[in-house]
Motif scaffolding. Structure first.
Motif, PDB file in Angstrom:
ATOM      1  N   SER A 145       0.798  -1.052  -0.058  1.00 29.54           N
ATOM      2  CA  SER A 145      -0.013   0.067   0.282  1.00 29.54           C
ATOM      3  C   SER A 145       1.010   1.259   0.027  1.00 29.54           C
ATOM      4  O   SER A 145       2.134   1.213   0.360  1.00 29.54           O
ATOM      5  N   GLN A 146       0.362   2.379  -0.452  1.00 30.81           N
ATOM      6  CA  GLN A 146       1.097   3.814  -0.598  1.00 30.81           C
ATOM      7  C   GLN A 146       0.803   4.382   0.922  1.00 30.81           C
ATOM      8  O   GLN A 146      -0.347   4.571   1.238  1.00 30.81           O
ATOM      9  N   ALA A 160       1.002   7.742   3.444  1.00 26.22           N
ATOM     10  CA  ALA A 160       0.523   9.411   3.273  1.00 26.22           C
ATOM     11  C   ALA A 160       1.659  10.022   2.727  1.00 26.22           C
ATOM     12  O   ALA A 160       1.346  10.954   1.933  1.00 26.22           O
ATOM     13  N   ARG A 161       2.738   9.597   3.076  1.00 22.79           N
ATOM     14  CA  ARG A 161       3.979  10.280   2.447  1.00 22.79           C
ATOM     15  C   ARG A 161       4.490   9.742   1.026  1.00 22.79           C
ATOM     16  O   ARG A 161       5.555  10.423   0.602  1.00 22.79           O
ATOM     17  N   GLY A 162       3.466   8.784   0.725  1.00 23.99           N
ATOM     18  CA  GLY A 162       4.052   8.492  -0.669  1.00 23.99           C
ATOM     19  C   GLY A 162       4.812   7.171  -0.783  1.00 23.99           C
ATOM     20  O   GLY A 162       5.195   6.508  -1.922  1.00 23.99           O
ATOM     21  N   GLN A 163       5.457   6.731   0.359  1.00 25.82           N
ATOM     22  CA  GLN A 163       6.362   5.489   0.367  1.00 25.82           C
ATOM     23  C   GLN A 163       5.361   4.116   0.116  1.00 25.82           C
ATOM     24  O   GLN A 163       4.269   4.181   0.531  1.00 25.82           O
ATOM     25  N   MET A 164       6.126   3.313  -0.402  1.00 27.52           N
ATOM     26  CA  MET A 164       5.481   2.060  -0.741  1.00 27.52           C
ATOM     27  C   MET A 164       5.817   1.127   0.279  1.00 27.52           C
ATOM     28  O   MET A 164       6.832   0.748   0.735  1.00 27.52           O
ATOM     29  N   LEU A 165       4.712   0.758   1.003  1.00 21.17           N
ATOM     30  CA  LEU A 165       4.916  -0.083   2.121  1.00 21.17           C
ATOM     31  C   LEU A 165       4.557  -1.534   1.901  1.00 21.17           C
ATOM     32  O   LEU A 165       3.339  -1.757   1.404  1.00 21.17           O
ATOM     33  N   ILE A 166       5.527  -2.394   2.045  1.00 25.74           N
ATOM     34  CA  ILE A 166       5.524  -3.771   1.626  1.00 25.74           C
ATOM     35  C   ILE A 166       5.427  -4.878   3.007  1.00 25.74           C
ATOM     36  O   ILE A 166       6.384  -4.726   3.753  1.00 25.74           O
TER      37      ILE A 166
END
Lengths: 402, 144, 78
Positions: free
Chosen positions: A272-273, A275-281
């Motif tokens: 998911s992305q 709120a800061r735009g990082q992709m969280l895996i």
């Protein structure tokens, strides 16, 4: 809570008293939400929440913040859907911005048997009030243009179940919102206060031991994540719980507005992305039980390659951070909430990898249980006694994403 | 380098002592995969001095015969555990993420996998999938 | 990297093995036969410390082995 945040919130910190009506062990989401609802819905404010470190430092600060209700058994769907509903109004209720965002959730299927599972899931969810539809590859591509429908030539996407109301929220803010709401109403939150034992009077638990002294309590609730078997052992309670590490990582920023949360039950990973735009895996929890918070290279390697099959653009991103939390996985993969065989000792545990989404409903139900002395109907199926009664709530297939 | 060959044989489960004294007819390669289990590739008949022995046909495996330079070049660097130094010797474990059995003879190494993994072996170790003669035939057929 | 020594195959990375969990041990304090069965089937000691547990050598000999591991630091002990 870190010092920077403390200066932003209007909070009053207290020295511990020698006695409370209710002592809650564990200052994470579940513990603080229970204290919050005890204060707001039942007027019980002579409550202390004891946290070993700072609040939200355990799994409440380590999870991947996915809120969903697409479970596989009706009792769970109803419970998690209620939690999802509470989350969607939590900002109005607490007046705190928890960065709640509804994104939708895709559970991808790569095989015909997985498609059958997702079709069944969509129908059962819809029947039980959690909005889930089956989508075909064209619709998936419209939702996520970045997705490689061939799955890197290895994992072709045949379809997905699309859980429309799934959302995310900022995990620390959820913790702080409940802490602030509880503390403003008089609840004592005691940080850096690890519980070293329970005080027993005959068969009853009547208080807790801490490094700074004993605290007596009318009711002791364990909302501990990670060390719950040890806390329960102090009360002589055995739990059907094993503690596994769960790892996750984030990349650097990607263009904002990345579509829904994507989960893959065959590859056992999800993205998911933030709120800061990082992709969280994230991934399934580690196979072996462990209390170690060490992260592993094998995890990064395995999940980076799996995600690059689905979303080729992640190849160009850099891994910024990885971390590990502890998951108390119950024997039937459903939570354990309610009374124990020991008077004065109630428990909320077995939250495995699905605890964050349950914070509002779990807290509300446990508050009602403590205030009224009766188990709310919503959580009746999740009592610890279900194992002795041979009514396990087996639902491993729904733990595929967190 | 050789194309994979199908390895047929017998799988025998028996007491360790019986397996020590088992006899297999013909030109066989015997893998002692556990103290109480062997796979005898090339065997059709077995005599095992254990009345409770289980003897079953085993047809699930394929193998590649590699020279030591080929093994060192293509396979050894994917193995993250110590290889045996005695000959002959069997080593079982993961290589490039695949469960493999390695049979070390004096002049060659036999790389054995369950045939379900054969295509992965081809891809991950860059080993040949077909014999040269098969490739030529295929080419001729395509032209015709 | 965690290494497990398999009695059949030798030292191998933990990725070759499947975790079989702690060996169920109902505490002596439980004496009722039904309660002991219940504990055996469902409950875990889930110790934060040295645990005796089973592993299955999936990529090798396909045999179970018993190992002891300190779960608080995730390291095998002898």
């Amino acid at each position: 809570m870190n010092e920077f945040v403390e200066t932003l919130l209007e909070l009053t910190w207290h020295e511990p008293k020698s006695s409370y009506d209710v002592v809650i062990i564990g200052g994470g989401g579940h513990g603080l939400a229970t204290a919050y609802y005890l204060a707001t819905q039942h007027g019980i404010t002579n409550v202390a929440v004891l946290e070993a470190d700072y609040i939200g430092s355990g799994n409440s600060g380590r999870n991947t913040t996915i809120i969903r209700a697409n479970y596989g058994i009706p009792e769970s769907i109803r419970f998690y859907q209620h939690s999802l509903d509470l989350y969607s109004t939590l900002e109005q209720e607490t007046g705190c911005w928890i960065m709640h965002a509804t994104k939708g959730l895709l559970w991808l299927a790569h095989t015909e048997s997985a498609m059958r599972n997702e079709r069944a899931r969509a129908m059962l969810n819809t029947a039980c009030g959690a909005e889930t539809v089956l989508v075909d590859p064209t619709e998936i591509k419209a939702l996520v243009p970045q997705l490689d429908l061939s799955g890197g030539g290895r994992y072709p996407v045949l379809g997905a179940s699309y859980h429309i109301p799934a959302s995310t929220a900022r995990h620390d803010r959820v913790v702080w919102a409940y802490a602030q709401g509880a503390m403003q109403r008089g609840v004592h939150v005691l940080q850096n206060t690890p519980v070293t034992g329970l005080i027993r009077d005959g068969d009853r638990v009547v208080g807790v031991r801490t490094a700074t002294g004993d605290i007596s309590a009318g009711v002791v609730m364990s909302a501990v994540g990670g060390n719950v078997s040890q806390i329960a052992a102090h009360a002589g309670v055995r739990l059907p719980v094993r503690t596994h590490p769960l790892q996750a990582f984030v990349t650097n920023g990607y263009a904002q507005g990345f579509g829904p949360i994507i989960s893959d039950t065959e590859l056992l990973c999800y993205i998911s992305q933030t709120a800061r735009g990082q992709m969280l895996i994230g991934h399934e929890y580690d196979r072996e039980t462990s209390y170690s918070l060490q992260s592993s290279f094998q995890f990064l390697q395995a999940n980076a390659i799996k995600m690059s099959y689905l979303l080729p653009f992640v190849r160009d991103l850099k891994i910024l951070r990885q971390w590990t939390g502890r998951c108390d996985v119950s024997a039937d993969f459903s939570p354990i909430m309610g009374f124990t065989d020991v008077d004065g000792f109630v428990i909320t545990t077995g939250w495995g990898t699905w605890g964050f989404k349950a914070i509002p409903a779990g807290g509300e139900a446990m508050a009602e249980l403590i205030a009224t002395g009766r188990t709310p109907e919503l959580i009746e199926p999740f009592a610890l006694s279900r194992f002795a009664a041979d009514h396990a709530m087996a639902d491993q297939g729904s733990t595929g994403t967190r | 380098m050789h194309a994979p060959e199908r390895l047929d044989g017998l799988r025998v489960v028996a007491t360790p002592d019986a397996l020590d004294h088992a006899w297999f007819e013909g030109d066989v390669v015997v893998f002692r995969i556990a103290h109480d289990e062997v796979i005898a590739f090339g065997a059709v008949v077995a005599e095992v001095p254990d009345e409770h022995a289980i003897v079953e046909r085993e047809t699930a495996f394929v193998g590649w015969g590699l020279s030591y330079p080929e093994f060192d070049d293509l396979v050894a660097r994917h193995v993250e555990w110590p290889l045996p130094t005695e000959r002959p010797a069997l080593a079982q474990g993961m290589a490039a993420g695949l469960p493999v059995k390695l049979w070390f003879e004096h002049d060659r190494v036999l790389l054995v996998v369950s045939s379900g993994f054969a295509h992965e072996v081809v891809e991950r170790f860059r080993l040949p999938a077909f014999a040269e003669s098969v490739k030529k035939q295929d080419t001729r057929r395509m032209r015709a | 990297m965690l290494i497990i020594t398999c009695p059949n195959c030798g030292s191998r990375p933990v990725e070759e093995f499947r975790f079989g969990g702690e060996i169920p041990q109902p505490p002596e304090s439980i004496t009722d036969p039904f309660e002991r069965d219940l504990d055996q089937v469902w409950m875990f000691t889930n110790v934060a410390g040295v645990q005796t547990e089973r592993w299955f050598h999936d990529a090798g000999c396909h045999r179970w082995l018993t190992a002891t591991r300190d779960t608080s630091i995730d390291r095998f002990v002898d």
